[in-house]
Design a protein around this motif. Structure first.
Motif, PDB file in Angstrom:
ATOM      1  N   VAL A 103      18.647  45.947  40.493  1.00 58.94           N
ATOM      2  CA  VAL A 103      19.790  46.562  41.498  1.00 58.94           C
ATOM      3  C   VAL A 103      20.947  47.184  40.616  1.00 58.94           C
ATOM      4  O   VAL A 103      21.699  46.170  39.642  1.00 58.94           O
ATOM      5  N   ILE A 104      21.471  48.461  40.139  1.00 54.85           N
ATOM      6  CA  ILE A 104      22.744  48.709  39.375  1.00 54.85           C
ATOM      7  C   ILE A 104      23.330  49.427  40.775  1.00 54.85           C
ATOM      8  O   ILE A 104      23.640  49.935  41.377  1.00 54.85           O
ATOM      9  N   ALA A 105      24.607  48.338  39.576  1.00 57.96           N
ATOM     10  CA  ALA A 105      26.517  49.377  40.510  1.00 57.96           C
ATOM     11  C   ALA A 105      26.582  50.380  39.665  1.00 57.96           C
ATOM     12  O   ALA A 105      26.649  50.614  38.736  1.00 57.96           O
ATOM     13  N   GLN A 106      26.274  51.387  40.593  1.00 56.33           N
ATOM     14  CA  GLN A 106      27.812  52.751  40.388  1.00 56.33           C
ATOM     15  C   GLN A 106      28.895  52.679  40.542  1.00 56.33           C
ATOM     16  O   GLN A 106      28.976  52.954  41.585  1.00 56.33           O
ATOM     17  N   GLY A 109      36.553  54.284  40.918  1.00 57.84           N
ATOM     18  CA  GLY A 109      37.891  53.728  41.647  1.00 57.84           C
ATOM     19  C   GLY A 109      38.175  52.661  40.952  1.00 57.84           C
ATOM     20  O   GLY A 109      38.508  52.131  40.221  1.00 57.84           O
ATOM     21  N   ILE A 110      37.843  51.294  42.317  1.00 54.07           N
ATOM     22  CA  ILE A 110      38.072  50.209  42.154  1.00 54.07           C
ATOM     23  C   ILE A 110      37.500  49.544  42.521  1.00 54.07           C
ATOM     24  O   ILE A 110      36.380  49.329  43.536  1.00 54.07           O
ATOM     25  N   ALA A 111      37.212  48.125  42.186  1.00 52.07           N
ATOM     26  CA  ALA A 111      36.207  47.307  43.253  1.00 52.07           C
ATOM     27  C   ALA A 111      36.939  46.074  42.643  1.00 52.07           C
ATOM     28  O   ALA A 111      37.208  45.123  41.694  1.00 52.07           O
ATOM     29  N   LEU A 118      30.200  41.462  43.879  1.00 52.13           N
ATOM     30  CA  LEU A 118      29.331  42.956  44.044  1.00 52.13           C
ATOM     31  C   LEU A 118      28.878  43.235  43.391  1.00 52.13           C
ATOM     32  O   LEU A 118      27.929  43.273  42.961  1.00 52.13           O
ATOM     33  N   VAL A 119      30.015  43.537  42.252  1.00 57.04           N
ATOM     34  CA  VAL A 119      29.438  44.097  40.978  1.00 57.04           C
ATOM     35  C   VAL A 119      28.846  43.779  40.570  1.00 57.04           C
ATOM     36  O   VAL A 119      27.770  43.543  39.619  1.00 57.04           O
ATOM     37  N   ALA A 120      29.396  42.336  40.046  1.00 57.08           N
ATOM     38  CA  ALA A 120      28.854  40.889  39.419  1.00 57.08           C
ATOM     39  C   ALA A 120      27.254  40.576  40.015  1.00 57.08           C
ATOM     40  O   ALA A 120      26.483  39.798  39.246  1.00 57.08           O
ATOM     41  N   SER A 121      27.348  40.593  41.281  1.00 58.88           N
ATOM     42  CA  SER A 121      25.730  40.008  41.710  1.00 58.88           C
ATOM     43  C   SER A 121      24.768  40.944  41.926  1.00 58.88           C
ATOM     44  O   SER A 121      23.671  40.545  41.738  1.00 58.88           O
ATOM     45  N   CYS A 122      25.194  41.911  41.631  1.00 59.36           N
ATOM     46  CA  CYS A 122      24.182  43.450  40.765  1.00 59.36           C
ATOM     47  C   CYS A 122      24.062  43.097  39.830  1.00 59.36           C
ATOM     48  O   CYS A 122      24.029  42.608  38.324  1.00 59.36           O
ATOM     49  N   VAL A 149      32.202  32.896  42.330  1.00 58.81           N
ATOM     50  CA  VAL A 149      30.897  32.411  41.823  1.00 58.81           C
ATOM     51  C   VAL A 149      30.071  33.279  41.370  1.00 58.81           C
ATOM     52  O   VAL A 149      29.870  32.629  40.413  1.00 58.81           O
ATOM     53  N   ALA A 150      30.133  34.275  41.536  1.00 57.68           N
ATOM     54  CA  ALA A 150      29.449  35.567  41.172  1.00 57.68           C
ATOM     55  C   ALA A 150      30.316  36.196  39.807  1.00 57.68           C
ATOM     56  O   ALA A 150      29.806  35.713  38.408  1.00 57.68           O
ATOM     57  N   LEU A 151      31.565  35.695  39.773  1.00 58.37           N
ATOM     58  CA  LEU A 151      32.450  36.925  39.031  1.00 58.37           C
ATOM     59  C   LEU A 151      32.063  35.043  37.268  1.00 58.37           C
ATOM     60  O   LEU A 151      32.172  35.862  36.200  1.00 58.37           O
ATOM     61  N   THR A 152      32.022  34.418  37.591  1.00 56.26           N
ATOM     62  CA  THR A 152      32.535  33.161  36.568  1.00 56.26           C
ATOM     63  C   THR A 152      30.781  33.004  36.229  1.00 56.26           C
ATOM     64  O   THR A 152      30.339  32.237  34.678  1.00 56.26           O
ATOM     65  N   ARG A 153      29.744  33.351  36.492  1.00 54.44           N
ATOM     66  CA  ARG A 153      28.621  33.775  36.230  1.00 54.44           C
ATOM     67  C   ARG A 153      28.456  35.073  34.886  1.00 54.44           C
ATOM     68  O   ARG A 153      26.923  35.067  35.038  1.00 54.44           O
ATOM     69  N   ASN A 154      28.903  35.824  35.322  1.00 48.11           N
ATOM     70  CA  ASN A 154      29.238  36.982  34.195  1.00 48.11           C
ATOM     71  C   ASN A 154      30.157  36.780  33.324  1.00 48.11           C
ATOM     72  O   ASN A 154      29.896  37.728  31.918  1.00 48.11           O
ATOM     73  N   ILE A 155      31.429  36.222  33.076  1.00 50.40           N
ATOM     74  CA  ILE A 155      32.174  37.112  32.073  1.00 50.40           C
ATOM     75  C   ILE A 155      32.565  34.838  32.299  1.00 50.40           C
ATOM     76  O   ILE A 155      32.688  33.904  32.506  1.00 50.40           O
ATOM     77  N   HIS A 156      33.075  35.306  30.844  1.00 49.84           N
ATOM     78  CA  HIS A 156      33.595  33.801  30.138  1.00 49.84           C
ATOM     79  C   HIS A 156      34.765  33.647  30.987  1.00 49.84           C
ATOM     80  O   HIS A 156      35.417  33.884  32.235  1.00 49.84           O
ATOM     81  N   ARG A 157      34.433  31.394  31.394  1.00 46.79           N
ATOM     82  CA  ARG A 157      35.880  30.814  32.298  1.00 46.79           C
ATOM     83  C   ARG A 157      37.231  31.157  32.307  1.00 46.79           C
ATOM     84  O   ARG A 157      37.884  31.472  33.163  1.00 46.79           O
ATOM     85  N   LYS A 158      37.548  30.649  30.652  1.00 49.87           N
ATOM     86  CA  LYS A 158      39.225  31.196  31.035  1.00 49.87           C
ATOM     87  C   LYS A 158      39.570  32.715  31.644  1.00 49.87           C
ATOM     88  O   LYS A 158      40.669  32.447  32.253  1.00 49.87           O
ATOM     89  N   ALA A 159      38.722  33.625  31.054  1.00 53.22           N
ATOM     90  CA  ALA A 159      39.533  35.012  31.585  1.00 53.22           C
ATOM     91  C   ALA A 159      38.864  34.787  32.774  1.00 53.22           C
ATOM     92  O   ALA A 159      39.855  36.154  33.802  1.00 53.22           O
TER      93      ALA A 159
END
Length: 260
Positions: A103-106, A109-111, A118-122, A149-159
């Motif tokens: 699944v590709i998020a296109q 605007g804003i997310a 949702l973006v992080a889960s795609c 939950v999804a965000l920390t599985r995509n990017i660095h923890r401190k960010a």
């Protein structure tokens, strides 16, 4: 108005969130429509890739706050409704990763908040270079715990922690640098770039991609030794598929594979 549109072409299903007046918020109806569409696509062997996008000014602004506030008007102050809402949202997000097709998020605007989730889960994401991303619930007193939950599985923890505690928005360029999206492109190229990625995936052997997507998420939860043992078994099963044998023979014989 249909809240979620589906268009199928060349083995790619495009799902369009169609509630522009609410910035495609994840209302009860939107969550149900997304989960239902994902369930349908999971069973559709003609579909090899999925694009998820939004109409109007935004990709998705997160949960429907007006609807959430209305949920308080119960004897328990909304406890049961909120628990059910976040469970349904989590189930939909996980369904994105459990269906066979990438699944590709296109994104444009804003997310924000659950929209960023949702973006992080795609599995993949391409964004307009003017897009802004945020998990900004803290600005109104609601820490974005489930988006976390999804965000920390995509990017660095401190960010991630900085975004969660300050409510700061990041640009598409920073989102790419942090690993939240694959790349950012000019708005004029967004649809084309997303379609090219989707069609590239759709041209591959569907059974191999299905196997690979499932293994990708499974091995990520394992130790290195467990992951190698598991992935080795997956490779064995993949090698025994008749179409994989045909694909390797075609490569060695310098011809296009005749997949069935």
């Amino acid at each position: 108005m249909t809240i979620l549109l589906r268009d199928d072409a060349a083995s790619v299903a495009t799902l369009t969130m169609n509630a522009p007046e609410r910035l495609n918020a994840l209302s009860d109806d939107m969550l149900a429509a997304l989960h239902g569409a994902l369930d349908d696509i999971a069973q559709d062997t003609t579909i090899h890739a999925v694009v998820l996008r939004g109409t109007g000014k935004a990709f998705c602004a997160g949960h429907d706050l007006k609807q959430m506030q209305a949920g308080r008007k119960t004897g328990d102050g909304g406890t049961a409704y909120f628990k059910d809402l976040f469970a349904r949202c989590a189930a939909m997000m996980q369904r994105i990763q459990s269906i066979p097709q990438p699944v590709i998020a296109q994104v444009h605007g804003i997310a924000t908040a659950a929209g960023c989730q949702l973006v992080a889960s795609c599995d993949l994401a391409i964004a307009d270079d003017e897009t802004r991303f945020g998990v900004n619930g803290v600005n109104i007193g609601l820490f974005c715990s489930t988006p976390m939950v999804a965000l920390t599985r995509n990017i660095h923890r401190k960010a991630a922690f900085e975004m969660l505690t300050t409510g700061r928005f990041i640009s598409a360029r920073e989102a790419q640098e942090l690993g939240l999206i694959n790349r950012s492109v000019h708005s004029d190229a967004l649809s084309r770039e997303t379609a090219e990625m989707a069609h590239s995936i759709a041209s591959k052997l569907a059974s191999a991609v299905k196997t690979g997507k499932q293994a990708f998420y499974a091995q990520a939860q394992m130790t290195t030794a467990e992951a190698y043992a598991y992935a080795g078994d997956v490779m064995v099963q993949n090698m025994l598929v008749a179409d994989t044998n045909e694909g390797i023979n075609a490569f060695l014989e310098k011809r296009n594979p005749d997949w069935t």
